[in-house]
Design an enzyme around this catalytic site. Structure first.
Site, short mmCIF file in Angstrom:
data_model
loop_
_atom_site.label_atom_id
_atom_site.label_comp_id
_atom_site.label_asym_id
_atom_site.label_seq_id
_atom_site.Cartn_x
_atom_site.Cartn_y
_atom_site.Cartn_z
N HIS A 24 0.83 -1.21 0.00
CA HIS A 24 0.00 0.00 0.00
C HIS A 24 0.86 1.25 0.00
O HIS A 24 0.70 2.13 0.87
CB HIS A 24 -0.95 0.02 1.21
CG HIS A 24 -2.14 -0.88 1.05
ND1 HIS A 24 -2.94 -1.25 2.10
CD2 HIS A 24 -2.67 -1.47 -0.04
CE1 HIS A 24 -3.91 -2.03 1.66
NE2 HIS A 24 -3.76 -2.18 0.36
N HIS A 80 -12.49 -8.51 -5.71
CA HIS A 80 -11.89 -7.22 -5.34
C HIS A 80 -11.02 -6.72 -6.49
O HIS A 80 -10.28 -7.50 -7.10
CB HIS A 80 -11.05 -7.45 -4.07
CG HIS A 80 -10.37 -6.27 -3.50
ND1 HIS A 80 -10.82 -4.98 -3.65
CD2 HIS A 80 -9.25 -6.18 -2.72
CE1 HIS A 80 -10.00 -4.16 -3.00
NE2 HIS A 80 -9.04 -4.86 -2.44
N GLU A 82 -8.50 -4.50 -6.35
CA GLU A 82 -7.11 -4.07 -6.09
C GLU A 82 -6.12 -4.98 -6.80
O GLU A 82 -6.30 -6.20 -6.90
CB GLU A 82 -6.84 -4.01 -4.58
CG GLU A 82 -5.63 -3.14 -4.26
CD GLU A 82 -5.52 -2.74 -2.79
OE1 GLU A 82 -6.29 -3.24 -1.94
OE2 GLU A 82 -4.64 -1.90 -2.50
N ASP A 84 -3.32 -6.36 -6.42
CA ASP A 84 -2.67 -7.56 -5.89
C ASP A 84 -3.55 -8.80 -6.10
O ASP A 84 -3.06 -9.93 -5.99
CB ASP A 84 -2.27 -7.41 -4.41
CG ASP A 84 -3.38 -6.90 -3.52
OD1 ASP A 84 -4.25 -6.17 -4.01
OD2 ASP A 84 -3.38 -7.24 -2.32
N HIS A 146 -12.39 -4.01 1.98
CA HIS A 146 -12.05 -2.67 2.38
C HIS A 146 -12.12 -1.65 1.24
O HIS A 146 -11.73 -0.48 1.45
CB HIS A 146 -10.65 -2.67 3.01
CG HIS A 146 -9.53 -2.92 2.02
ND1 HIS A 146 -8.47 -2.03 1.89
CD2 HIS A 146 -9.31 -3.87 1.11
CE1 HIS A 146 -7.64 -2.46 0.97
NE2 HIS A 146 -8.12 -3.56 0.48
N ASP A 165 -9.78 -10.08 0.96
CA ASP A 165 -8.83 -9.53 1.94
C ASP A 165 -9.23 -9.81 3.39
O ASP A 165 -8.35 -9.91 4.26
CB ASP A 165 -8.74 -8.01 1.76
CG ASP A 165 -7.80 -7.59 0.64
OD1 ASP A 165 -6.84 -8.33 0.37
OD2 ASP A 165 -8.03 -6.54 0.04
N TYR A 193 -2.50 -7.02 10.27
CA TYR A 193 -3.31 -6.76 9.08
C TYR A 193 -4.56 -5.96 9.46
O TYR A 193 -4.91 -4.97 8.83
CB TYR A 193 -3.70 -8.11 8.48
CG TYR A 193 -4.29 -8.07 7.10
CD1 TYR A 193 -3.49 -8.23 5.98
CD2 TYR A 193 -5.66 -7.91 6.92
CE1 TYR A 193 -4.05 -8.21 4.70
CE2 TYR A 193 -6.21 -7.89 5.66
CZ TYR A 193 -5.39 -8.05 4.55
OH TYR A 193 -5.95 -8.03 3.30
N HIS A 226 -4.98 -13.47 1.21
CA HIS A 226 -3.58 -13.34 1.65
C HIS A 226 -3.32 -14.32 2.79
O HIS A 226 -4.13 -14.42 3.73
CB HIS A 226 -3.29 -11.94 2.20
CG HIS A 226 -3.33 -10.85 1.19
ND1 HIS A 226 -2.43 -10.74 0.17
CD2 HIS A 226 -4.17 -9.79 1.06
CE1 HIS A 226 -2.70 -9.66 -0.55
NE2 HIS A 226 -3.76 -9.08 -0.05
FE1 FEO Z 1 -7.25 -4.84 -1.03
FE2 FEO Z 1 -5.11 -7.47 -0.91
O1 FEO Z 1 -5.93 -6.00 -1.69
#
Ligand code: FEO
Length: 397
Positions: A24, A80, A82, A84, A146, A165, A193, A226
């Site tokens: 991030h 999601h 994002e 990653d 998120h 996430d 986290y 993750h």
């Molecule tokens: Fe919100 Fe692991 O990306």
């Protein structure tokens, strides 16, 4: 690493990123690396749930190939946007251009604005289902947990929750499951986290947990995007989230400071002696030296925050200023705070700290303490008393 079968016909096809050390945009340090988890469900239809960070697309595709030809993938669930989790989509879609991508309306917009792909997209909403043959998937929007696009996917036949996430940890490991790894490291990374990513979203998380509880879903496994998969005791992480989200911190104080020539540090240490004699647990960190991800994690369950800075150009020093910018965004609840620091001719730092603390929604619990140049014996006693007084407030006195 070969694909790992989580349930009959359901495989982890993600990657382990052993060397990533910041996340991030350097707001989060990942001292134990991370994983990007993608899951392949082989049924009458073949479905991939999430992908991985773009540079690892080839490794994910190779892992999928161990099971099926990627060209046979029918559906890709994008929980999601994002990068990653979606970065490997363009490479994958070149291999299975007929595949339908499913996600929320916000996900559709977000994926297009990331990759400009001419892909078939099916928007799904909470309660929508997708049949894969023997199994089905049910979707639950989770906006702002998120990102606005975030979504959970649930497979009732397998009692499997794929929450992206949520419930994740930045933890690289040769193992994939909670019963195979060190429990302290696992929970430490789960807490880190939560503190560094999800803390500001605690109210929404409590609401979502309650919504899920009311659905009375059978959950025998939680496979986040993750880190480690929760199969031994999946409710352990759900209960931990409920406790963190409630924000009922312990009688503990985190002193976070930055010092120029050591005077503010002397103040911090004298204050900590007062806290100790008041019977309050504390941790003391110079944020210019300590990993701020660690400090924020320590703050998650601390009722009191004491922030200190020497004055420089009538302002805070830069490391503590940057640190407080992060803390401000967390909007912590049920906390007490205070400010201290040394100065030469103008004591602007404590005023700046007070202002940021108020912006974070916390009223200072006692007047700030500023001391000119090095604290003398009398002033050190004042610092000690500041610690005692703050400690008594923490204990409700
Ligand atoms: Fe919100 Fe692991 O990306």
């Amino acid at each position: 690493m070969k694909p790992i079968e989580l349930k009959k016909g359901i495989y982890w096809v993600g990657v382990v990123d052993w060397n990533v050390r910041s996340f991030h945009g350097h707001t989060y340090t990942t001292k134990r690396g991370t994983t990007y988890n993608a899951y392949l469900i082989v049924d009458e239809k073949i479905c991939l749930v999430d992908t991985v960070f773009g540079p690892f697309a080839g490794e994910m595709i190779a892992r999928i190939r161990e099971i099926v030809d990627p060209a046979r993938i029918d559906y890709i669930i994008a929980n999601h946007v994002e990068t990653d989790h979606s970065g490997a989509l363009p490479a994958l879609m070149r291999l299975c251009p007929q595949a339908i991508v499913l996600g929320t309306e916000k996900c559709k917009e977000g994926l297009y604005k990331h990759y400009f792909g001419d892909w078939t997209f099916q928007v799904v909403k909470t309660g929508d289902t997708l049949s894969l043959g023997k199994r089905s998937l049910t979707f639950m929007e989770a906006p702002m947990i998120h990102w606005p696009d975030s979504m959970f996917t649930y497979c009732p036949q397998e009692e499997l929750l794929l929450p992206n996430d949520a419930f994740g940890q930045h933890l690289a490991s040769s193992e994939r499951f909670d019963d195979e790894v060190d429990q302290c490291a696992l929970m430490d990374e789960a807490k880190t986290y939560y503190a560094n990513i999800l803390w500001p979203l605690s109210t929404l998380i409590l609401r979502k947990l309650e919504e899920v509880r009311k659905l009375d879903l059978a959950i025998s496994m939680i496979a986040p995007s993750h880190g480690i998969i929760w199969r031994k005791d999946p409710l352990k992480i759900v209960h931990a989230y409920a406790a963190w989200a409630k924000q009922e911190p312990a009688d503990k104080v985190v002193i976070a400071y930055e010092t120029m020539w050591g005077a503010t540090e002397r103040m911090a240490r004298a204050i900590s002696e007062g806290l100790r004699d008041a019977g309050v647990e504390f941790a003391l960190y110079n944020v210019a030296e300590t990993d701020r991800t660690q400090v924020i994690t320590e703050m998650l369950d601390a009722k009191g925050f004491l922030f200190g800075s020497s004055t420089h150009d009538n302002d805070m020093l830069p490391a503590i200023a940057g640190f407080l910018e992060l803390v401000k965004g967390f909007k912590p609840k049920k906390r007490l705070a205070g400010a201290f620091g040394s100065y030469g001719w103008a004591g602007g730092a404590v005023k700046e700290i007070e202002a940021v603390v108020k912006e974070a929604g916390i009223e200072p619990a006692l007047p700030s303490l500023g001391i000119r140049f090095m604290p003398d014996e009398k002033e050190l006693k004042a610092c000690y008393q500041f610690g005692v007084d703050f400690g008594m407030k923490i204990k409700g006195g």
